[in-house]
Write a protein that holds these residues in place. Structure first.
Motif, PDB file in Angstrom:
ATOM      1  N   LEU A  94       0.887  -1.157   0.000  1.00 49.03           N
ATOM      2  CA  LEU A  94       0.000   0.000   0.000  1.00 49.03           C
ATOM      3  C   LEU A  94       0.929   1.212   0.000  1.00 49.03           C
ATOM      4  O   LEU A  94       1.585   1.501   0.999  1.00 49.03           O
ATOM      5  CB  LEU A  94      -0.897  -0.004   1.241  1.00 49.03           C
ATOM      6  CG  LEU A  94      -1.781  -1.231   1.431  1.00 49.03           C
ATOM      7  CD1 LEU A  94      -2.549  -1.148   2.741  1.00 49.03           C
ATOM      8  CD2 LEU A  94      -2.732  -1.405   0.264  1.00 49.03           C
ATOM      9  N   TYR A  95       1.022   1.893  -1.145  1.00 46.67           N
ATOM     10  CA  TYR A  95       2.010   2.962  -1.304  1.00 46.67           C
ATOM     11  C   TYR A  95       1.753   4.156  -0.390  1.00 46.67           C
ATOM     12  O   TYR A  95       2.683   4.694   0.192  1.00 46.67           O
ATOM     13  CB  TYR A  95       2.060   3.459  -2.751  1.00 46.67           C
ATOM     14  CG  TYR A  95       2.919   2.618  -3.659  1.00 46.67           C
ATOM     15  CD1 TYR A  95       4.226   2.303  -3.322  1.00 46.67           C
ATOM     16  CD2 TYR A  95       2.427   2.159  -4.855  1.00 46.67           C
ATOM     17  CE1 TYR A  95       5.016   1.541  -4.158  1.00 46.67           C
ATOM     18  CE2 TYR A  95       3.211   1.401  -5.704  1.00 46.67           C
ATOM     19  CZ  TYR A  95       4.497   1.092  -5.356  1.00 46.67           C
ATOM     20  OH  TYR A  95       5.284   0.343  -6.179  1.00 46.67           O
ATOM     21  N   GLY A  96       0.502   4.595  -0.298  1.00 41.48           N
ATOM     22  CA  GLY A  96       0.203   5.794   0.488  1.00 41.48           C
ATOM     23  C   GLY A  96       0.750   5.703   1.905  1.00 41.48           C
ATOM     24  O   GLY A  96       1.596   6.498   2.306  1.00 41.48           O
ATOM     25  N   PRO A  97       0.302   4.712   2.676  1.00 34.51           N
ATOM     26  CA  PRO A  97       0.818   4.575   4.047  1.00 34.51           C
ATOM     27  C   PRO A  97       2.149   3.825   4.124  1.00 34.51           C
ATOM     28  O   PRO A  97       2.673   3.614   5.211  1.00 34.51           O
ATOM     29  CB  PRO A  97      -0.295   3.798   4.764  1.00 34.51           C
ATOM     30  CG  PRO A  97      -0.998   3.049   3.689  1.00 34.51           C
ATOM     31  CD  PRO A  97      -0.881   3.886   2.442  1.00 34.51           C
ATOM     32  N   ARG A  98       2.682   3.433   2.989  1.00 32.71           N
ATOM     33  CA  ARG A  98       3.958   2.677   2.909  1.00 32.71           C
ATOM     34  C   ARG A  98       3.922   1.422   3.780  1.00 32.71           C
ATOM     35  O   ARG A  98       4.779   1.213   4.633  1.00 32.71           O
ATOM     36  CB  ARG A  98       5.148   3.559   3.258  1.00 32.71           C
ATOM     37  CG  ARG A  98       5.424   4.525   2.119  1.00 32.71           C
ATOM     38  CD  ARG A  98       6.767   5.087   1.958  1.00 32.71           C
ATOM     39  NE  ARG A  98       7.971   4.321   1.933  1.00 32.71           N
ATOM     40  CZ  ARG A  98       8.565   3.848   0.833  1.00 32.71           C
ATOM     41  NH1 ARG A  98       7.995   4.006  -0.331  1.00 32.71           N
ATOM     42  NH2 ARG A  98       9.711   3.237   0.911  1.00 32.71           N
TER      43      ARG A  98
END
Length: 156
Positions: A94-98
């Motif tokens: 999940l890129y946003g929250p890494r």
């Protein structure tokens, strides 16, 4: 004498017409081979990387990865699969929250060597700014709602 000039005029017109047709043919050849060369150059210098598959789900390497991927995407998350990070690949990201999500199947992740490899991978991913979450096949298959709840807590 006038007849002779008439024949000459006809001959000049025929030569001019033939020359015009030859010029048109030459232009056609130039355009054709120019397009052919452009296509060849585009092929030679194209990106060597394969484009991402239309559906990232197709890159999932196991049933448990697909199961967790489906659960997350059905809740509206944009999930990336098999994301390269150094010498490793993140199962689900999940890129946003890494958040790096690792799906540990019993066969592949149960030996001492595999556990040591997982610890090294965790350290590396954390050093790259990822929060690492690991789920066993048992958790994904038997307690999927709890796994999703844990992920959602970290997303917030």
């Amino acid at each position: 004498m006038y007849g002779h000039c008439g024949h000459l005029a006809i001959l000049i017109r025929q030569i001019a017409a033939n020359s015009f047709l030859e010029v048109l043919r030459l232009i056609e050849y130039i355009v054709f081979f120019g397009l052919l060369a452009a296509g060849l150059l585009a092929y030679i210098f194209r990106s060597k990387h394969d484009p991402a598959p239309a559906n990232p789900r197709n890159k999932c390497e196991s049933y448990i990865e697909r199961r967790l991927y489906d659960a997350l995407t059905s809740r509206g998350y944009e999930v990336n699969t098999q994301v390269p990070c150094g010498k490793y690949h993140i199962d689900l990201a999940l890129y946003g929250p890494r958040i790096a999500i690792e799906c540990d199947g019993k066969t592949y992740h149960s030996s001492l060597e595999a556990k040591a490899r997982d610890r090294r991978k965790n350290r590396y991913l954390k050093a790259q700014g990822w929060k690492v979450m690991r789920f066993s096949g048992r958790q994904i298959n038997g307690e999927l709602a709890k796994a999703i709840e844990r992920i959602e807590q970290d997303v917030r």
